[in-house]
Design a protein around this motif. Structure first.
Motif, PDB file in Angstrom:
ATOM      1  N   GLY A 216       0.817  -1.219   0.000  1.00 26.47           N
ATOM      2  CA  GLY A 216       0.000   0.000   0.000  1.00 26.47           C
ATOM      3  C   GLY A 216       0.848   1.265   0.000  1.00 26.47           C
ATOM      4  O   GLY A 216       0.508   2.262  -0.667  1.00 26.47           O
ATOM      5  N   ILE A 217       1.941   1.253   0.751  1.00 25.60           N
ATOM      6  CA  ILE A 217       2.820   2.437   0.792  1.00 25.60           C
ATOM      7  C   ILE A 217       3.412   2.705  -0.583  1.00 25.60           C
ATOM      8  O   ILE A 217       3.445   3.860  -1.056  1.00 25.60           O
ATOM      9  N   VAL A 218       3.927   1.626  -1.240  1.00 27.45           N
ATOM     10  CA  VAL A 218       4.501   1.801  -2.576  1.00 27.45           C
ATOM     11  C   VAL A 218       3.456   2.344  -3.541  1.00 27.45           C
ATOM     12  O   VAL A 218       3.719   3.254  -4.345  1.00 27.45           O
ATOM     13  N   THR A 219       2.228   1.806  -3.460  1.00 29.39           N
ATOM     14  CA  THR A 219       1.160   2.273  -4.356  1.00 29.39           C
ATOM     15  C   THR A 219       0.839   3.742  -4.119  1.00 29.39           C
ATOM     16  O   THR A 219       0.676   4.536  -5.079  1.00 29.39           O
ATOM     17  N   GLN A 220       0.756   4.154  -2.879  1.00 31.46           N
ATOM     18  CA  GLN A 220       0.453   5.552  -2.557  1.00 31.46           C
ATOM     19  C   GLN A 220       1.565   6.489  -3.002  1.00 31.46           C
ATOM     20  O   GLN A 220       1.312   7.589  -3.526  1.00 31.46           O
ATOM     21  N   LEU A 221       2.805   6.063  -2.806  1.00 31.23           N
ATOM     22  CA  LEU A 221       3.924   6.915  -3.227  1.00 31.23           C
ATOM     23  C   LEU A 221       3.960   7.076  -4.742  1.00 31.23           C
ATOM     24  O   LEU A 221       4.286   8.166  -5.264  1.00 31.23           O
ATOM     25  N   GLU A 222       3.653   6.012  -5.465  1.00 36.83           N
ATOM     26  CA  GLU A 222       3.605   6.119  -6.925  1.00 36.83           C
ATOM     27  C   GLU A 222       2.458   7.019  -7.376  1.00 36.83           C
ATOM     28  O   GLU A 222       2.564   7.749  -8.375  1.00 36.83           O
ATOM     29  N   ALA A 223       1.347   6.981  -6.617  1.00 33.95           N
ATOM     30  CA  ALA A 223       0.181   7.784  -7.006  1.00 33.95           C
ATOM     31  C   ALA A 223       0.416   9.285  -6.833  1.00 33.95           C
ATOM     32  O   ALA A 223      -0.105  10.095  -7.616  1.00 33.95           O
ATOM     33  N   VAL A 224       1.176   9.663  -5.808  1.00 35.51           N
ATOM     34  CA  VAL A 224       1.358  11.101  -5.549  1.00 35.51           C
ATOM     35  C   VAL A 224       2.628  11.634  -6.187  1.00 35.51           C
ATOM     36  O   VAL A 224       2.964  12.816  -6.006  1.00 35.51           O
ATOM     37  N   ASP A 225       3.336  10.809  -6.935  1.00 36.64           N
ATOM     38  CA  ASP A 225       4.619  11.245  -7.498  1.00 36.64           C
ATOM     39  C   ASP A 225       4.450  12.465  -8.413  1.00 36.64           C
ATOM     40  O   ASP A 225       5.275  13.391  -8.402  1.00 36.64           O
ATOM     41  N   ASP A 226       3.381  12.471  -9.190  1.00 33.75           N
ATOM     42  CA  ASP A 226       3.186  13.579 -10.133  1.00 33.75           C
ATOM     43  C   ASP A 226       2.500  14.787  -9.492  1.00 33.75           C
ATOM     44  O   ASP A 226       2.342  15.824 -10.150  1.00 33.75           O
ATOM     45  N   LEU A 227       2.072  14.677  -8.236  1.00 28.40           N
ATOM     46  CA  LEU A 227       1.322  15.744  -7.599  1.00 28.40           C
ATOM     47  C   LEU A 227       2.155  16.612  -6.670  1.00 28.40           C
ATOM     48  O   LEU A 227       1.658  17.612  -6.141  1.00 28.40           O
ATOM     49  N   VAL A 228       3.386  16.250  -6.487  1.00 30.44           N
ATOM     50  CA  VAL A 228       4.225  17.003  -5.546  1.00 30.44           C
ATOM     51  C   VAL A 228       5.244  17.822  -6.312  1.00 30.44           C
ATOM     52  O   VAL A 228       5.556  17.526  -7.464  1.00 30.44           O
ATOM     53  N   PRO A 229       5.763  18.838  -5.697  1.00 34.76           N
ATOM     54  CA  PRO A 229       6.786  19.659  -6.371  1.00 34.76           C
ATOM     55  C   PRO A 229       8.021  18.829  -6.696  1.00 34.76           C
ATOM     56  O   PRO A 229       8.319  17.803  -6.057  1.00 34.76           O
ATOM     57  N   LEU A 230       8.762  19.292  -7.672  1.00 33.07           N
ATOM     58  CA  LEU A 230       9.937  18.587  -8.155  1.00 33.07           C
ATOM     59  C   LEU A 230      10.965  18.325  -7.064  1.00 33.07           C
ATOM     60  O   LEU A 230      11.525  17.227  -6.997  1.00 33.07           O
ATOM     61  N   PRO A 231      11.256  19.330  -6.200  1.00 31.91           N
ATOM     62  CA  PRO A 231      12.275  19.052  -5.167  1.00 31.91           C
ATOM     63  C   PRO A 231      11.886  17.914  -4.220  1.00 31.91           C
ATOM     64  O   PRO A 231      12.747  17.245  -3.658  1.00 31.91           O
ATOM     65  N   VAL A 232      10.575  17.684  -4.064  1.00 30.77           N
ATOM     66  CA  VAL A 232      10.130  16.642  -3.132  1.00 30.77           C
ATOM     67  C   VAL A 232      10.157  15.263  -3.791  1.00 30.77           C
ATOM     68  O   VAL A 232      10.198  14.233  -3.101  1.00 30.77           O
ATOM     69  N   ARG A 233      10.146  15.246  -5.102  1.00 30.27           N
ATOM     70  CA  ARG A 233      10.088  13.940  -5.785  1.00 30.27           C
ATOM     71  C   ARG A 233      11.304  13.066  -5.478  1.00 30.27           C
ATOM     72  O   ARG A 233      11.206  11.841  -5.421  1.00 30.27           O
ATOM     73  N   GLY A 234      12.455  13.696  -5.319  1.00 26.26           N
ATOM     74  CA  GLY A 234      13.656  12.912  -4.984  1.00 26.26           C
ATOM     75  C   GLY A 234      13.482  12.187  -3.661  1.00 26.26           C
ATOM     76  O   GLY A 234      13.849  11.008  -3.521  1.00 26.26           O
ATOM     77  N   ARG A 235      12.897  12.940  -2.699  1.00 28.79           N
ATOM     78  CA  ARG A 235      12.646  12.302  -1.400  1.00 28.79           C
ATOM     79  C   ARG A 235      11.633  11.152  -1.539  1.00 28.79           C
ATOM     80  O   ARG A 235      11.797  10.097  -0.932  1.00 28.79           O
ATOM     81  N   LEU A 236      10.610  11.397  -2.350  1.00 31.17           N
ATOM     82  CA  LEU A 236       9.611  10.353  -2.555  1.00 31.17           C
ATOM     83  C   LEU A 236      10.210   9.131  -3.251  1.00 31.17           C
ATOM     84  O   LEU A 236       9.859   7.982  -2.943  1.00 31.17           O
ATOM     85  N   ALA A 237      11.122   9.369  -4.206  1.00 29.76           N
ATOM     86  CA  ALA A 237      11.763   8.253  -4.914  1.00 29.76           C
ATOM     87  C   ALA A 237      12.592   7.408  -3.947  1.00 29.76           C
ATOM     88  O   ALA A 237      12.576   6.161  -4.015  1.00 29.76           O
ATOM     89  N   VAL A 238      13.285   8.092  -3.033  1.00 29.68           N
ATOM     90  CA  VAL A 238      14.075   7.362  -2.039  1.00 29.68           C
ATOM     91  C   VAL A 238      13.146   6.519  -1.141  1.00 29.68           C
ATOM     92  O   VAL A 238      13.414   5.351  -0.852  1.00 29.68           O
TER      93      VAL A 238
END
Length: 394
Positions: A216-238
């Motif tokens: 569920g965590i992986v699914t949620q992180l993939e879902a919000v990847d395009d909704l967050v600012p670019l600087p935060v995406r690196g943190r989300l990818a990690v």
């Protein structure tokens, strides 16, 4: 309780035949010393011979445990006993009191009908004392015959009871040993079953909680990847990579806890997959057949048969130089039989004892099953594994 009473009774009778001759000998010696109208020199010699007889009997008692049931030793003792008794009776009529003790010792020391021969021989001292008077001889025999019959019947009855008790004790000891072995086997199987069930429970718990949560965590992180600012995406990818890595480790742990290919497949399907994989690996023609109606059985039975198929096929691939293998899984009313037959070079069954085959026998034996191997050099081999049907608890 009855066996203990019987054992104590047997010990008391052993003490009787050991001590009774001494009692008769002492009684006869005292009567001889008091009532014989002979000189003291004659009396002392007679008492010395009586002491020798007592020592002869004591020597026999001391050697009996070492000599056991050796008939020659028993016969030597009894002949010496009669010789000394005859000498004493000739020197003093009082030692006729000891003659009945010879009847008892004849049945104790001599086997079967030899005991009755010994009783007849035990009359020699008495008859010698009677001289050549036929009336006295007939009277002695008339008096002795009932006593012999009674004594012999009583001692033979005690011997039969002793033999029966010893056989019963041996059977009880054997039953106790077998019960102890079965108890140890049940305890080991219960422990192994408990371990397997606990591992399966842990696998289910981890799958239903941690693995589902990470998914569920992986699914949620993939879902919000395009909704967050670019600087935060690196943190989300990690965070996403970390969750995926953790999910992979959790799944590996679940697979380690589960019994391999049987988790999601029936036994017949798992064996069929094993045969197919083996055929691709060794490039040898292989056929798999199922007979009877497949039914759910305990996981330990399934794992045992699957490992048996893997071990038998592995041996064929490594040693048999075969061109064809036939594997048959047969479901019967109360047993399941796995047959693996090949047309390879064969081998000497008596000399076969590798670790894999030994481990297979031990695993099958733990389920009260059997492993039968038929082979000879040049004629291929047939391995048959039979295990009882152990149902799945609902």
């Amino acid at each position: 309780m009855d066996d203990q009473l019987g054992l104590r009774r047997e010990q008391r009778w052993d003490l009787v035949w050991v001590l009774a001759p001494y009692g008769l000998l002492v009684l006869a010696a005292v009567a001889s010393a008091v009532f014989d109208h002979v000189g003291w020199e004659h009396r002392l010699v007679t008492l010395g011979i009586a002491a020798v007889l007592g020592g002869w009997h004591g020597l026999f008692i001391a050697a009996h445990s070492r000599l056991g049931e050796r008939r020659s030793a028993m016969a030597v003792y009894f002949v010496g006993l009669l010789a000394l008794t005859t000498v004493l009776v000739l020197r003093s009529d009082a030692f006729q009191l000891f003659v009945p003790g010879c009847y008892l010792l004849a049945f104790v020391t001599l086997p079967g009908w030899a005991a009755y021969v010994g009783v007849v021989a035990a009359n020699v001292p008495w008859l010698v004392a009677q001289g050549s008077d036929p009336r006295a001889t007939l009277f002695s025999l008339a008096m002795v015959t009932p006593l012999v019959a009674l004594t012999g019947g009583m001692i033979r009855a005690m011997e039969r009871e002793t033999i029966r008790r010893r056989e019963t004790n041996r059977e009880l000891v054997a039953m106790a040993e077998e019960n102890a072995r079965l108890h140890a086997l049940l305890v080991r199987q219960a422990r192994e079953t408990g371990i397997a069930e606990e591992r399966a429970r842990l696998a289910r718990e981890i799958h239903d909680t941690v693995a589902q949560g990470l998914t569920g965590i992986v699914t949620q992180l993939e879902a919000v990847d395009d909704l967050v600012p670019l600087p935060v995406r690196g943190r989300l990818a990690v965070a996403r990579d970390l969750a995926r890595s953790s999910l992979t480790e959790v799944r590996r742990s679940i697979e380690a806890l589960r019994p391999g290919p049987l988790q999601d497949a029936r036994l017949s399907d798992a064996v069929r997959d094993t045969v197919g994989t083996w055929q691709e690996q060794y490039d040898i023609a292989a056929a798999f057949t199922v007979t009877g109606t497949p039914l759910p059985v305990h996981s330990e039975v399934e794992v045992t048969l699957l490992r048996a198929a893997q071990e038998a096929l592995s041996n064929v691939g490594r040693h048999a130089d075969a061109t064809r293998v036939d594997v048959t899984l047969s479901y019967m009313e109360d047993v399941i039989i796995l047959d693996v037959r090949d047309d390879g070079t064969g081998f000497d069954v008596a000399a076969a004892g590798g670790f894999g085959l030994t481990a297979l026998r031990q695993r099958v034996r733990a389920l009260s099953g059997s492993v039968d191997i038929e082979s000879a050099p040049g004629v291929g081999a047939a391995v048959s594994i039979t295990v009882p049907v152990i149902g799945v608890e609902q």
